[in-house]
Write a protein that holds these residues in place. Structure first.
Motif, PDB file in Angstrom:
ATOM      1  N   THR A 458       0.823  -1.203   0.000  1.00 14.77           N
ATOM      2  CA  THR A 458       0.000   0.000   0.000  1.00 14.77           C
ATOM      3  C   THR A 458       0.858   1.253   0.000  1.00 14.77           C
ATOM      4  N   ALA A 459       0.478   2.210  -0.822  1.00 17.86           N
ATOM      5  CA  ALA A 459       1.086   3.538  -0.750  1.00 17.86           C
ATOM      6  C   ALA A 459       0.019   4.516  -0.269  1.00 17.86           C
ATOM      7  N   GLN A 460       0.413   5.430   0.587  1.00 18.20           N
ATOM      8  CA  GLN A 460      -0.538   6.418   1.098  1.00 18.20           C
ATOM      9  C   GLN A 460       0.118   7.792   1.090  1.00 18.20           C
ATOM     10  N   ARG A 461      -0.692   8.784   0.894  1.00 16.08           N
ATOM     11  CA  ARG A 461      -0.199  10.151   1.060  1.00 16.08           C
ATOM     12  C   ARG A 461      -1.289  10.967   1.734  1.00 16.08           C
ATOM     13  N   THR A 462      -0.894  12.042   2.353  1.00 16.37           N
ATOM     14  CA  THR A 462      -1.872  12.935   2.966  1.00 16.37           C
ATOM     15  C   THR A 462      -1.363  14.363   2.889  1.00 16.37           C
ATOM     16  N   GLU A 463      -2.311  15.275   2.849  1.00 16.02           N
ATOM     17  CA  GLU A 463      -1.954  16.676   3.014  1.00 16.02           C
ATOM     18  C   GLU A 463      -2.129  17.030   4.479  1.00 16.02           C
ATOM     19  N   ALA A 464      -1.521  18.136   4.885  1.00 14.99           N
ATOM     20  CA  ALA A 464      -1.697  18.594   6.257  1.00 14.99           C
ATOM     21  C   ALA A 464      -3.186  18.843   6.510  1.00 14.99           C
ATOM     22  N   VAL A 465      -3.648  18.447   7.694  1.00 11.47           N
ATOM     23  CA  VAL A 465      -5.050  18.671   8.056  1.00 11.47           C
ATOM     24  C   VAL A 465      -5.250  20.113   8.515  1.00 11.47           C
ATOM     25  N   GLU A 503       5.433   9.950  -9.143  1.00  8.72           N
ATOM     26  CA  GLU A 503       6.032   9.422 -10.374  1.00  8.72           C
ATOM     27  C   GLU A 503       6.173   7.892 -10.272  1.00  8.72           C
ATOM     28  N   ARG A 504       6.560   7.417  -9.085  1.00 11.00           N
ATOM     29  CA  ARG A 504       6.703   5.965  -8.902  1.00 11.00           C
ATOM     30  C   ARG A 504       5.346   5.275  -8.858  1.00 11.00           C
ATOM     31  N   ILE A 505       4.372   5.936  -8.228  1.00 12.71           N
ATOM     32  CA  ILE A 505       3.042   5.335  -8.090  1.00 12.71           C
ATOM     33  C   ILE A 505       2.029   6.340  -8.616  1.00 12.71           C
ATOM     34  N   PRO A 506       1.789   6.328  -9.926  1.00 16.56           N
ATOM     35  CA  PRO A 506       0.935   7.363 -10.533  1.00 16.56           C
ATOM     36  C   PRO A 506      -0.447   7.450  -9.899  1.00 16.56           C
ATOM     37  N   GLY A 507      -0.957   6.333  -9.367  1.00 14.33           N
ATOM     38  CA  GLY A 507      -2.282   6.365  -8.743  1.00 14.33           C
ATOM     39  C   GLY A 507      -2.378   7.361  -7.610  1.00 14.33           C
ATOM     40  N   LEU A 508      -1.246   7.685  -6.995  1.00 14.67           N
ATOM     41  CA  LEU A 508      -1.270   8.635  -5.882  1.00 14.67           C
ATOM     42  C   LEU A 508      -1.620  10.049  -6.338  1.00 14.67           C
ATOM     43  N   VAL A 513      -4.828   6.655  -1.240  1.00 17.46           N
ATOM     44  CA  VAL A 513      -4.387   5.300  -0.906  1.00 17.46           C
ATOM     45  C   VAL A 513      -4.371   4.479  -2.187  1.00 17.46           C
ATOM     46  N   VAL A 514      -3.268   3.794  -2.432  1.00 13.60           N
ATOM     47  CA  VAL A 514      -3.196   2.922  -3.607  1.00 13.60           C
ATOM     48  C   VAL A 514      -2.744   1.550  -3.143  1.00 13.60           C
TER      49      VAL A 514
END
Ligand code: SF4
Length: 669
Positions: A458-465, A503-508, A513-514
Motif C-alpha cells: 500500500t502507498a498512502q499520502r496525505t496533506e496537512a489537516v 512518479e513511482r506510483i501514478p495512482g497517488l 491510498v493505492v
C-alpha cells in the motif's frame, strides 16, 4: 479537541492516515478553524475500513496537548527560529571543525519513521556531514530481526508477516498484537483478524503472561520468561525427525546437517525443564505443525528484547524454513514495499557472516550493523568525548535507552543536545536547542519508510489537516535551514519528493491510498533475494549462541516488558482516555509478604523503581511484568549498557528477562 466531542455543522472533515503505528489506519479528522474537534476511523479507507484504536482517536487531544511545544527554545529560554538555528549551526560547525563529523550524532526514535520528508532531510544531513554516529530505536528492540534476516536470508530487510486472510497454523511468541497491532507486521483490527486465524486452523500464543491476545488463542503455552529458545530448539529437532519438508529442504536450504547437530542436545526433557511446560503440551504443538505442515511464527518485543533474542528469532525462522512455510500460500509473506519494489529490483545478498563495519572507538567490540552504532555505546561515546553534539528526532532516549542516570549525566556533558519533538518529554527538558516541530496533522506526508510494514502492499499520502500552530515548523524545513546554514547543499524539497513518489506510483496523483494489484506477492524472496535461491539455515555465530544458552543460568525472578493499549512506547503517554495500567504484575507465588495494591520496589543490578503491585495469576511464577515507556516510573532505570547486559553480536541491550528482586517500598519483603 476531545476524541469524542461532537462537531457542529461548521466542522470540516479531512481524510488522512494515522502515523502513530505502522498500521497507518485511515482517519477522518474534523476541524473547526484550526481546532481538531473529532477523530474517527475512515470507513472508506480500503485497508483499515473504518478501524481505529484509542491512540489514533486521541490524536485530537494530542494535537492540543497542554504540554505541546509551541516555539523553539535555546538553553531553556524561548527564542526565535533564527536565533535557535543560527546558534545550532554555529555550534555544529565548530564541533565538526574541532573533532570531526563523528562528533555529531543523531538518534532516530520510532516516530522519525513516520515523518517521511523530515526523516529524509535528517538522513541527508548525516550523509552530507559524513558522520558515522548514527543511532536508532532499531538497536533498542528490533535488531535481532534484521540480523537473523541478513545471516539466514542475505538481506536484513526481510520481514516475515502474518497473512491474516490465508495463514494456516499460527504461533505468536512474546507478542501481544491486540495491544501493539503487530508493528513489523502490522495488523488492522487485530481482535477480528486473530479470531479469523484461530477459527481457521488454530492460533497458539507462547507468552509468560495471559494477555489480551492469548485470550483469543486456541492454545496458550505460558512459558518461563527467556525459555522460548529451548522450546523452539526442541521443535526444530522434532520436526527434523518428522514433519520437515524434505523436498523443499533439498531445493532451498543449506546447512541442515549443522542445524541438526546444533539442536541435538535440546531434548523434550530439556524443553520441559527450561520452559516449565508439560511435555504433553509441547507434543501437541509439534503434532499440530506436523499435521498442518505449514506454520507462521510471529515474534515480538518479548523475544527481541531478551538476551536470547537472536537465537529465538533464528529458530522461529528455522521452523518456518524446514517446513517450507516462507512464501507458501499458508505461511508468512514478505512485503516488498510500494515505493521501491524489491520484488522487481531484487537486492544483493550479504556474505554469510553479514555486513558490519568498525564499532565506535570507545567500544570497538560492538560493531556497527545496518549503518548504525548500537545505542548501548552512546553514553560511552559521549563520556569519551567522541560525541559532543546529539540531534534527537522522534524519540525520548531518556525513557528508552539503558541506565537513565548515567545517560542523564552523559547528556549534561554534551555541547549540543538538540531535540526535535512535538510535546515536552524527559529529553526535551535537558535540551540545549528545542526544535518545536509540526505534528502529524500539520504536515504533508507519505508512507515512504513504513510501506514494508503494511498488511498489504500500500502507498498512502496525505496533506496537512491543519497548518502548523503557534511558531511550529515542519522538521523538513527546520533541518533544511540547518543544512543551508552549514553549507551542506543537502536541502530536501518536500514538494519535489512528493512528486517523485507520485512518479513511482501514478495512482497517488488521484487517490490518497493505492493498493497494489495483487495486494500481496510471494516467491520474490526465493527468486530475487536468497543467495542462489537457498537459505543459510545454520549461521555459525547463531549456532554458537545456542550452545552458550545450554549453560546459561536463569534467575529466579526476572522483569519482562509490557506495552500499554493507550501509549505507543514513550509517545501518547498522557492523552488517551481510560487511564493507564502502570502496575507491576507478579504471580502470588512471588508475592510472599506483599499485598495487592501496595507500593513495591523492583531492584535490578543497575537500578530500581517503585510502583504499585498487582498480584495476579495472569503471569507465570518467576516473572514481573513492567510497563515500558513511562516517564516517572522509567523502566530504563533497570537496564544497563554494561557488557554483561549487551548482546555481543548486535549490541542489543537486554530489556526482557532482567534479574530482579521485589520488596515492599515501605520496608520488609
Ligand atoms: S492501530 Fe495504529 S495506525 Fe491505527 S489508529 Fe491505532 S495507532 Fe493509529
Amino acid at each position: 479537541m476531545s476524541d469524542r466531542a461532537i462537531p457542529d455543522v461548521a466542522a470540516i472533515d479531512h481524510p488522512t492516515f494515522c502515523r502513530i503505528c505502522p498500521v497507518l489506519c485511515g482517519l477522518v479528522v474534523s476541524t473547526e478553524g484550526d481546532s481538531v474537534v473529532r477523530v474517527r476511523g475512515d470507513q472508506s479507507h480500503p485497508v483499515s475500513r473504518g478501524y481505529s484504536c484509542a491512540k489514533g482517536r486521541a490524536l485530537g487531544s494530542f494535537h492540543h496537548h497542554p504540554r505541546r511545544l509551541d516555539e523553539p527554545r535555546l538553553h531553556g529560554v524561548p527564542a526565535s527560529w533564527d536565533e535557535t538555528l543560527d546558534d545550532l549551526a554555529t555550534q555544529l560547525a565548530r564541533i565538526v571543525r574541532e573533532s570531526g563529523p563523528d562528533a555529531v550524532a543523531v538518534y532516530f526514535g520510532t516516530w522519525s519513521w513516520m515523518d517521511a520528508f523530515g526523516r529524509m532531510q535528517a538522513e541527508a544531513i548525516v550523509r552530507a556531514l559524513g558522520s558515522r554516529s548514527r543511532y536508532s530505536a532499531v538497536t533498542v528492540d528490533a535488531i535481532a530481526r534484521l540480523t537473523v534476516a541478513e545471516l539466514v536470508g542475505g538481506f536484513g530487510g526481510l520481514l516475515p508477516a502474518l497473512d491474516v486472510d490465508n495463514a494456516g497454523l499460527t504461533v505468536l511468541i512474546g507478542t501481544n498484537p491486540v495491544v501493539s497491532h503487530g508493528h513489523a507486521g502490522a495488523l488492522v483490527d487485530p481482535i477480528e483478524a486473530l479470531r479469523r486465524v484461530a477459527e481457521r486452523t488454530g492460533l497458539w500464543v507462547i507468552d509468560p503472561r495471559r494477555t489480551e491476545t492469548s485470550r483469543l488463542a486456541t492454545h496458550h503455552l505460558a512459558v518461563r520468561p527467556g525459555s522460548d529458545a529451548a522450546l523452539l530448539a526442541y521443535v526444530v529437532r522434532a520436526l527434523l525427525d518428522e514433519g520437515a519438508d524434505a523436498d523443499y529442504i533439498a531445493r532451498h536450504v543449506d546447512g541442515v546437517d549443522a542445524l541438526r547437530l546444533a539442536v541435538a542436545p535440546w531434548t523434550r526433557d530439556l524443553a520441559e525443564e527450561r520452559t516449565g511446560l508439560a511435555g504433553a503440551d509441547i507434543d501437541v504443538l509439534v503434532d499440530a505443525i506436523r499435521a498442518e505442515r505449514r506454520v507462521t511464527i510471529v515474534t515480538g518485543t518479548g523475544t527481541t528484547m531478551a538476551a536470547s533474542a537472536n537465537v529465538t528469532e533464528w529458530l522461529a525462522w528455522a521452523i518456518q524454513i524446514i517446513t517450507g512455510s516462507f512464501e507458501h500460500e499458508r505461511g508468512a509473506w514478505f512485503n516488498p514495499g510500494s515505493f521501491v519494489r524489491l520484488d522487481r529490483t531484487g537486492v544483493s545478498a550479504a556474505p554469510p557472516e553479514g555486513r558490519s563495519v568498525d564499532g565506535a572507538p570507545s567500544r570497538p567490540e560492538l560493531v556497527s550493523r545496518f549503518g548504525e552504532r548500537p545505542c548501548a555505546v552512546l553514553a560511552d561515546e559521549i563520556e569519551a568525548g567522541n560525541v559532543r553534539a546529539l540531534l534527537v528526532i522522534g524519540g525520548d532516549p531518556l525513557t528508552s535507552l539503558p541506565d537513565t542516570g548515567r545517560l542523564e549525566r552523559a547528556f549534561s556533558q554534551l555541547d549540543v543536545l538538540a531535540v526535535a519533538d512535538v510535546v515536552e518529554a524527559d529529553t526535551v527538558a535537558m535540551a540545549t536547542h528545542v526544535l518545536a516541530v509540526a505534528g502529524q496533522l500539520e504536515r504533508d506526508d507519505v508512507n515512504w519508510f513504513t510501506d514494508r510494514f503494511s498488511p498489504v502492499i500500500t502507498a498512502q499520502r496525505t496533506e496537512a489537516v491543519v497548518p502548523p500552530g503557534a511558531s511550529r515548523r515542519s522538521l523538513v524545513e527546520v533541518l533544511g535551514d540547518v543544512s543551508d546554514r552549514l553549507g551542506l547543499n543537502a536541502r530536501v524539497d518536500p514538494a519535489e519528493r512528493m512528486a517523485k513518489c507520485i512518479e513511482r506510483i501514478p495512482g497517488l496523483a488521484h487517490a490518497d491510498v493505492v493498493i497494489s494489484d495483487p495486494p500481496r506477492v510471494r516467491g520474490w524472496v526465493h527468486d530475487r533475494v536468497l543467495p542462489e535461491g537457498r537459505w543459510r539455515i545454520a549461521p555459525r555465530v547463531l549456532v554458537e549462541q545456542l550452545e552458550e544458552l545450554r549453560t546459561r543460568d536463569s534467575a529466579p525472578l526476572v522483569a519482562i516488558p509490557r506495552r500499554a493499549p493507550r501509549r505507543m512506547n514513550s509517545a501518547m503517554r498522557d492523552v488517551a482516555r481510560g487511564g493507564e495500567d502502570s502496575a507491576l504484575w507478579c504471580n502470588p507465588q512471588d508475592a510472599t509478604g506483599l499485598v495487592d495494591g501496595q507500593r513495591v520496589t523492583i531492584t535490578a543490578r543497575h537500578g530500581s523503581l517503585t510502583a504499585v503491585l498487582r498480584i495476579t495469576d495472569d503471569i507465570v511464577p518467576g516473572a514481573i511484568s513492567v510497563p515500558h515507556g513511562l516517564s516517572g516510573q522509567n523502566v530504563s532505570r533497570l537496564t544497563s549498557a554494561n557488557p554483561d547486559a549487551v548482546d555481543p553480536l548486535t549490541g542489543m541491550i537486554t530489556q526482557s528477562g532482567i534479574p530482579v528482586t521485589l520488596t515492599s517500598a515501605t520496608g520488609g519483603t
